[in-house]
Design a protein around this motif. Structure first.
Motif, PDB file in Angstrom:
ATOM      1  N   THR A   1      83.563  48.850  63.900  1.00  0.00           N
ATOM      2  CA  THR A   1      83.210  49.733  62.787  1.00  0.00           C
ATOM      3  C   THR A   1      83.548  51.191  63.085  1.00  0.00           C
ATOM      4  OG1 THR A   1      81.500  48.175  62.124  1.00  0.00           O
ATOM      5  CG2 THR A   1      81.342  50.397  61.223  1.00  0.00           C
ATOM      6  N   GLU A   2      83.268  51.648  64.293  1.00  0.00           N
ATOM      7  CA  GLU A   2      83.611  53.035  64.658  1.00  0.00           C
ATOM      8  C   GLU A   2      85.117  53.257  64.590  1.00  0.00           C
ATOM      9  OE1 GLU A   2      82.090  55.864  65.202  1.00  0.00           O
ATOM     10  OE2 GLU A   2      80.015  55.249  65.356  1.00  0.00           O
TER      11      GLU A   2
ATOM     12  N   LYS B   1      86.148  53.554  60.969  1.00  0.00           N
ATOM     13  CA  LYS B   1      85.816  54.889  60.467  1.00  0.00           C
ATOM     14  C   LYS B   1      86.877  55.902  60.923  1.00  0.00           C
ATOM     15  CE  LYS B   1      82.385  58.527  61.014  1.00  0.00           C
ATOM     16  NZ  LYS B   1      81.145  58.905  61.703  1.00  0.00           N
TER      17      LYS B   1
ATOM     18  N   ILE C   1      83.802  56.568  54.001  1.00  0.00           N
ATOM     19  CA  ILE C   1      83.240  57.064  55.267  1.00  0.00           C
ATOM     20  C   ILE C   1      81.722  57.172  55.152  1.00  0.00           C
ATOM     21  CG2 ILE C   1      83.112  59.082  56.792  1.00  0.00           C
ATOM     22  CD1 ILE C   1      86.182  59.448  56.082  1.00  0.00           C
TER      23      ILE C   1
ATOM     24  N   ILE D   1      80.241  53.739  55.526  1.00  0.00           N
ATOM     25  CA  ILE D   1      80.310  53.322  56.930  1.00  0.00           C
ATOM     26  C   ILE D   1      79.214  54.008  57.730  1.00  0.00           C
ATOM     27  CG2 ILE D   1      81.705  53.410  59.033  1.00  0.00           C
ATOM     28  CD1 ILE D   1      84.193  53.210  57.124  1.00  0.00           C
ATOM     29  N   GLU D   2      79.044  55.306  57.522  1.00  0.00           N
ATOM     30  CA  GLU D   2      78.018  56.049  58.250  1.00  0.00           C
ATOM     31  C   GLU D   2      76.618  55.526  57.944  1.00  0.00           C
ATOM     32  OE1 GLU D   2      78.970  60.112  57.240  1.00  0.00           O
ATOM     33  OE2 GLU D   2      80.372  60.262  58.932  1.00  0.00           O
TER      34      GLU D   2
END
Length: 93
Positions: free
Chosen positions: A73-74, A77, A25, A28-29
């Motif tokens: 991508t969101e 996540k 995570i 990804i962020e």
């Protein structure tokens, strides 16, 4: 006949701990906030190439199709966050 197989599920199912989920995570962020242009995570049989808008997941050793999937991508996540919440149930003794 269309298959329900997805490299996305293979990748996510390989996440065994909350700490591992948190690590992914965080990557990804960092892509989403622009700290990284992109980031790749390689596991034993799967990988994900994370870009700001899309994540591309691939399974290296499957004969099933498709061996590659994409997801926003969101959404990816959120999927990992949901999986993280379920980990204590899944690995209960």
């Amino acid at each position: 006949m269309k298959s329900n197989y997805s490299p996305i599920s293979d990748f996510v199912e390989d996440i065994a701990t909350e700490e591992e989920a948190d690590e992914y995570i965080e990557y990804i962020e960092k892509v989403l906030n622009g700290s990284y242009d992109n980031f790749e995570i390689q596991l034993n049989a799967t990988s994900v190439f994370i870009k700001k808008d899309i994540a591309i997941l691939e399974h290296f050793f499957t004969s099933k199709e498709p061996n590659e999937n994409t997801i926003e991508t969101e959404q990816f996540k959120e999927l990992i966050l949901t999986w993280k919440e379920k980990l204590p149930e899944r690995f209960r003794s």
